[in-house]
Design a protein around this motif. Structure first.
Motif, short mmCIF file in Angstrom:
data_model
loop_
_atom_site.label_atom_id
_atom_site.label_comp_id
_atom_site.label_asym_id
_atom_site.label_seq_id
_atom_site.Cartn_x
_atom_site.Cartn_y
_atom_site.Cartn_z
N GLY A 1 3.94 10.60 -2.49
CA GLY A 1 2.84 10.60 -3.46
C GLY A 1 1.52 11.12 -2.91
N VAL B 1 -3.20 5.46 -7.38
CA VAL B 1 -3.09 3.99 -7.45
C VAL B 1 -2.00 3.54 -6.48
CG1 VAL B 1 -2.65 2.02 -8.97
CG2 VAL B 1 -3.70 4.09 -9.91
N THR C 1 9.45 14.82 4.48
CA THR C 1 8.31 14.28 5.20
C THR C 1 8.00 15.15 6.43
OG1 THR C 1 8.96 12.09 4.49
CG2 THR C 1 7.38 12.19 6.28
N CYS D 1 16.55 8.81 1.11
CA CYS D 1 17.13 9.71 0.10
C CYS D 1 18.64 9.88 0.23
CB CYS D 1 16.42 11.05 0.18
SG CYS D 1 14.65 10.92 -0.06
N1 LIG Z 1 9.57 10.70 1.58
C1 LIG Z 1 10.39 11.68 1.27
O1 LIG Z 1 10.71 12.54 2.10
C2 LIG Z 1 10.94 11.81 -0.14
C3 LIG Z 1 11.65 12.97 -0.43
C4 LIG Z 1 12.15 13.14 -1.70
C5 LIG Z 1 11.96 12.16 -2.65
N2 LIG Z 1 11.27 11.03 -2.35
C6 LIG Z 1 11.13 10.03 -3.42
O2 LIG Z 1 9.88 9.42 -3.36
C7 LIG Z 1 10.02 8.01 -3.51
C8 LIG Z 1 8.90 7.35 -2.75
O3 LIG Z 1 9.09 7.69 -1.40
P1 LIG Z 1 7.95 7.62 -0.32
O4 LIG Z 1 8.52 8.25 0.91
O5 LIG Z 1 6.65 8.12 -0.84
O6 LIG Z 1 7.84 6.03 -0.11
P2 LIG Z 1 6.74 5.26 0.73
O7 LIG Z 1 7.33 3.95 1.08
O8 LIG Z 1 6.20 6.13 1.83
O9 LIG Z 1 5.55 5.04 -0.31
C9 LIG Z 1 5.63 4.30 -1.48
C10 LIG Z 1 4.21 3.89 -1.85
O10 LIG Z 1 4.29 3.21 -3.11
C11 LIG Z 1 3.39 2.10 -3.04
N3 LIG Z 1 3.78 1.13 -4.06
C12 LIG Z 1 4.80 0.23 -4.03
N4 LIG Z 1 4.84 -0.47 -5.17
C13 LIG Z 1 3.83 0.00 -5.95
C14 LIG Z 1 3.35 -0.32 -7.24
N5 LIG Z 1 3.94 -1.27 -7.99
N6 LIG Z 1 2.29 0.36 -7.72
C15 LIG Z 1 1.68 1.32 -6.97
N7 LIG Z 1 2.08 1.66 -5.75
C16 LIG Z 1 3.14 1.00 -5.23
C17 LIG Z 1 3.53 1.61 -1.62
O11 LIG Z 1 2.45 0.80 -1.22
C18 LIG Z 1 3.60 2.93 -0.85
O12 LIG Z 1 2.33 3.40 -0.46
C19 LIG Z 1 11.42 7.72 -2.94
O13 LIG Z 1 11.98 6.56 -3.48
C20 LIG Z 1 12.19 8.95 -3.33
O14 LIG Z 1 12.75 8.78 -4.61
C21 LIG Z 1 10.75 10.84 -1.11
#
Ligand SMILES: NC(=O)c1ccc[n+]([C@@H]2O[C@H](COP(=O)([O-])OP(=O)(O)OC[C@H]3O[C@@H](n4cnc5c(N)ncnc54)[C@H](O)[C@@H]3O)[C@@H](O)[C@H]2O)c1
Length: 403
Positions: free
Chosen positions: A25, A42, A169, A271
């Motif tokens: 995000g 947020v 990432t 993932c």
């Molecule tokens: N990281 C990657 O490489 C990657 C690649 C492809 C897809 N994704 C997708 O992205 C999703 C998120 O991954 P990420 O790596 O960003 O996870 P992450 O754990 O790094 O970040 C998730 C964020 O969401 C926040 N959060 C949790 N609950 C919340 C709520 N109710 N309201 C607002 N914020 C909230 C957390 O505090 C955290 O900052 C994964 O589940 C996946 O589907 C990630």
């Protein structure tokens, strides 16, 4: 506040909310802000929000993010723990995690809470886009229901779409700026609306026929990787058993129609090891167990690789002239992937823990983790030079330092 040209040709104010400022995000929020739009991020993590608003990047390993956060944090990218602060936004992008439980069943609580919070802010004409990878039909069924229940609006009065996050990432910003991104709506208008908005900050964008197709694209990709890694792992074990140099064979086996992947200790992260289960469990629910046999087997092969490597390590220890439980073993690399500080589903960490449970004299080393952090994981830290045997979990090499 920045302006953009709406379809009626009049200038319209636009503010975008990004819900979830994690590894996926935050780079997205940074890229949107850098394209000239105003972003409210947020996240429930107060410290992370404070860092961002001070212009400090909480994900230092992400290339190019330092600059974006310095440039926009606290200015046109405001981070907040309060959903209410996003009430003036017209576009809401949800990118919070979807975890699975010990039986690999998705736990929707975080996503549901994010949707319901956004639903309470929703106004006529707003667009909501889910980017988290989810089982097919989540956007059109669950997300739609949550939004309608909280907002009192019906689809058609608001827009709903899915756009799978396809970043990696460490390379997220270049991916967002170059890699093909997909968007699909729950209905035609939602797809078109999401496409029109995303085009402002994603150059390589493709509109597909539905949110369902967009969801499936991401899962297909994950399944392809998982199955191919399991094939590489299986061929690697067979090659070793037969005294064949796997890497030499792979070099010449690969060509336009054959791409043998690299072997590993298994597959980790949020993932690839998770997505096949979305489909396996869905087929089980529909009494179509046999439709997802290959996906299930691939998961099993990859998960069992830690046992394979544990056995190899024990055999190598036995060549050292010391009692087995006195040989100091260093597992070098505990992150799930090289170059990132992330332990989620890490098979390298699982391997270190397995060897420790077997009573071996296990230590770990990883450039991203201090000795204190390693200690908190219930493990011990060592410089590789000080160990009798070093297993490099990314290169899959076993080096005996004490001959
Ligand atoms: N990281 C990657 O490489 C990657 C690649 C492809 C897809 N994704 C997708 O992205 C999703 C998120 O991954 P990420 O790596 O960003 O996870 P992450 O754990 O790094 O970040 C998730 C964020 O969401 C926040 N959060 C949790 N609950 C919340 C709520 N109710 N309201 C607002 N914020 C909230 C957390 O505090 C955290 O900052 C994964 O589940 C996946 O589907 C990630």
């Amino acid at each position: 506040m920045r302006m953009w040209e709406g379809s009626g040709n009049q200038a319209v104010m636009m503010k975008i909310a990004v819900i979830g400022l994690g590894k996926a995000g935050l780079p997205l929020a940074g890229v949107i802000a850098d394209s000239g739009l105003e972003v409210v991020g947020v996240d429930i993590d107060e410290r992370k929000c404070e860092d961002i608003n001070r212009g400090e990047n909480p994900i230092p390993e992400e290339r190019g993010l330092d600059e974006l956060i310095k440039r926009h944090g606290g200015k046109d990218l405001i981070a907040t723990t309060e959903y209410e602060d996003a009430k003036e936004c017209e576009i809401f992008i949800i990118i919070v995690p979807l975890f699975t439980d010990e039986n690999n069943i998705p736990d929707y609580r975080i996503i549901e809470s994010a949707f319901r919070n956004v639903g309470r802010l929703l106004k006529r004409g707003d667009l909501v886009v889910l980017e988290t990878s989810v089982p097919p039909r989540t956007t059109e069924e669950r997300a739609r229901k949550w939004m309608e229940e909280e907002s009192g609006l019906k689809l058609g009065e608001f827009y709903l779409a899915h756009s799978p996050e396809r970043i990696m990432t460490g390379f997220s910003i270049s991916r967002l700026r170059g890699f093909p991104k997909i968007v699909g709506g729950v209905d035609r208008e939602s797809g078109e609306k999401a496409f029109e908005i995303y085009k402002k900050f994603v150059p390589n964008l493709h509109l597909v026929s539905s949110a369902r197709v967009a969801e499936f694209i991401k899962l297909m990709e994950g399944c392809y990787r998982d199955v191919n890694i399991s094939l590489a792992n299986e061929l690697f074990k067979i090659a070793n058993e037969l005294g064949v140099d796997f890497y030499e064979a792979r070099t010449y086996a690969n060509h336009e129609y054959c791409h043998i992947h690299l072997p590993s200790t298994g597959v980790g992260g949020h993932c690839i090891p998770v997505y096949p289960w979305f489909l396996v469990k869905e087929m089980e629910k529909r009494d179509k167990f046999g439709y997802a046999k290959l996906l299930r087997t691939a998961r099993q092969i990859n998960d069992e690789m830690v046992n394979y490597w544990a056995e190899k390590i024990v055999l190598e220890c036995m060549k050292i002239n010391k009692p087995l439980n006195e040989v100091t073993i260093c597992v070098r690399g505990i992150s799930f992937r090289e170059g990132v500080k992330e332990l989620y589903n890490s098979r390298n960490l699982a391997l270190a823990k397995l060897l420790s449970e077997k009573g071996l004299n296990i230590y770990v080393y990883d450039q991203f983790y201090s000795s204190e952090e390693v200690w908190e994981m219930g493990l011990r830290w060592i410089e590789p030079e000080d160990a009798d045997l070093v297993f490099d979990s990314f290169r899959l090499t076993l080096e005996r330092r004490n001959k």
